[in-house]
Write a protein that holds these residues in place. Structure first.
Motif, mmCIF file in Angstrom:
data_model
loop_
_atom_site.group_PDB
_atom_site.id
_atom_site.type_symbol
_atom_site.label_atom_id
_atom_site.label_comp_id
_atom_site.label_asym_id
_atom_site.label_seq_id
_atom_site.Cartn_x
_atom_site.Cartn_y
_atom_site.Cartn_z
ATOM 1 N N LEU A 235 43.349 47.547 15.231
ATOM 2 C CA LEU A 235 43.061 48.597 14.303
ATOM 3 C C LEU A 235 42.073 49.533 14.677
ATOM 4 O O LEU A 235 42.114 50.474 14.053
ATOM 5 N N CYS A 236 41.958 49.496 16.151
ATOM 6 C CA CYS A 236 41.267 50.711 16.517
ATOM 7 C C CYS A 236 42.240 51.605 17.416
ATOM 8 O O CYS A 236 43.243 51.492 17.644
ATOM 9 N N ALA A 237 41.792 53.063 17.202
ATOM 10 C CA ALA A 237 42.343 53.844 18.256
ATOM 11 C C ALA A 237 42.287 53.500 19.690
ATOM 12 O O ALA A 237 41.306 52.782 20.011
ATOM 13 N N ASP A 238 43.404 53.684 20.337
ATOM 14 C CA ASP A 238 43.649 53.450 21.598
ATOM 15 C C ASP A 238 42.249 53.631 22.435
ATOM 16 O O ASP A 238 41.846 52.715 23.246
ATOM 17 N N PHE A 239 41.788 54.818 22.444
ATOM 18 C CA PHE A 239 40.530 55.236 23.542
ATOM 19 C C PHE A 239 39.230 54.131 22.888
ATOM 20 O O PHE A 239 38.506 53.923 23.667
ATOM 21 N N THR A 240 39.189 53.922 21.557
ATOM 22 C CA THR A 240 38.068 53.158 20.956
ATOM 23 C C THR A 240 38.267 51.684 21.791
ATOM 24 O O THR A 240 37.271 51.138 21.855
ATOM 25 N N ALA A 241 39.372 51.249 21.483
ATOM 26 C CA ALA A 241 39.898 49.906 22.078
ATOM 27 C C ALA A 241 39.459 49.977 23.430
ATOM 28 O O ALA A 241 38.815 48.732 24.125
ATOM 29 N N ARG A 242 39.944 50.711 24.246
ATOM 30 C CA ARG A 242 39.268 50.673 25.736
ATOM 31 C C ARG A 242 38.143 50.748 25.741
ATOM 32 O O ARG A 242 37.521 50.164 26.806
#
Length: 266
Positions: A235-242
């Protein structure tokens, strides 16, 4: 009115614009700033002006330095301020009011001058809330497709810690006890945004029923839900997930806050 390569031009009620020649600028920073500073003094003391301003080319670092050390504070960029060969051109606005504190080294006026042009960085505060099953509370935002942690931009002169939990209360109607800082994440410029610093605070572990008390602020939040790690990455942008991965790792390690860049440990 032109004197010593400096021109004063009335542009409004009590407002004068100061400009200077390339020849004066080429004479050196100290010579040019002294000449401009004197004309600023004349505008206030002799001409009784309320405001003196200068429009400076954003790419002209020497002119910006002269404006600053003539006592003019940087106010911002006026887009399309002047007509150029290829259309309207932007200009940085520097200005001083007759009521501004005197610029004496170490004094209030000097600090205000420095404050006007030193870099400022946007700060974002977020809260990591978890349930007893290890899921993370995410928000589906109205102004973008990807999901994110609850939180938001820190207001001017607001504590990042208080900002994080203010946002949770405003956006979700949840009162959560502020926790420790887990992560500081630098976000590089992206998609029209300047760079920013994101601070993630620990919102603690809660019973899953906490979600039943959520009342999303309709203007910004569509809904909020507990999400597994796999759902975070979906669900999240890749940088948010990281960033979330790094915050959870910080919690698991129990070694205090970590520093990341775009969610990646440095």
């Amino acid at each position: 009115m032109t004197q010593d390569g400096v021109h004063l031009e009335p542009v409004g009620n009590g407002v004068t614009r100061v400009s200077w020649t390339h020849r004066l600028q080429d004479a050196g920073f100290e010579t040019a700033s002294a000449a401009v500073r004197e004309q600023v003094r004349i505008a206030f003391e002799d001409l009784k002006q309320a405001r003196v301003e200068a429009l400076v080319d954003p790419d002209d670092e020497q002119a910006a330095r002269i404006a600053t050390w003539s006592g003019l504070q940087r106010e911002g960029v006026r887009r399309g301020a002047v007509e150029g060969d290829d259309g309207r051109l932007d200009r940085v606005v520097f200005a001083r009011l007759h009521t501004d504190a005197p610029v004496s080294r170490g004094g209030r006026g000097f600090r205000a001058l420095l404050n006007s042009f030193l870099p400022r960085k946007r700060a974002i505060s977020q809260v990591l809330l978890r349930d007893t099953e290890g899921r993370v509370l995410l928000c589906n935002l109205t102004y973008k497709q990807d999901w994110d942690l609850p939180g938001g931009v820190v207001e001017v002169n607001e504590s990042p810690l208080l900002a994080a939990f203010r946002e949770v209360e405003e956006e979700l109607a949840l009162r959560v006890e502020p926790g420790a800082l887990l992560l500081t994440d630098w976000l590089p410029p992206w998609g029209g945004w300047d760079d920013a610093v994101c601070l993630v605070f620990d919102g603690g572990v809660h019973d899953a029923s906490l979600a039943d008390r959520i009342r999303p602020q309709a203007r910004e939040i569509r809904r909020a839900a507990w999400c597994t790690t796999a759902e975070v990455h979906h669900l999240c942008a890749d940088f948010t997930a990281r960033r979330i991965d790094s915050a959870l790792a910080s919690l698991a390690a129990g070694e205090g806050p970590v520093y990341t860049e775009s969610g990646r440990p440095v």
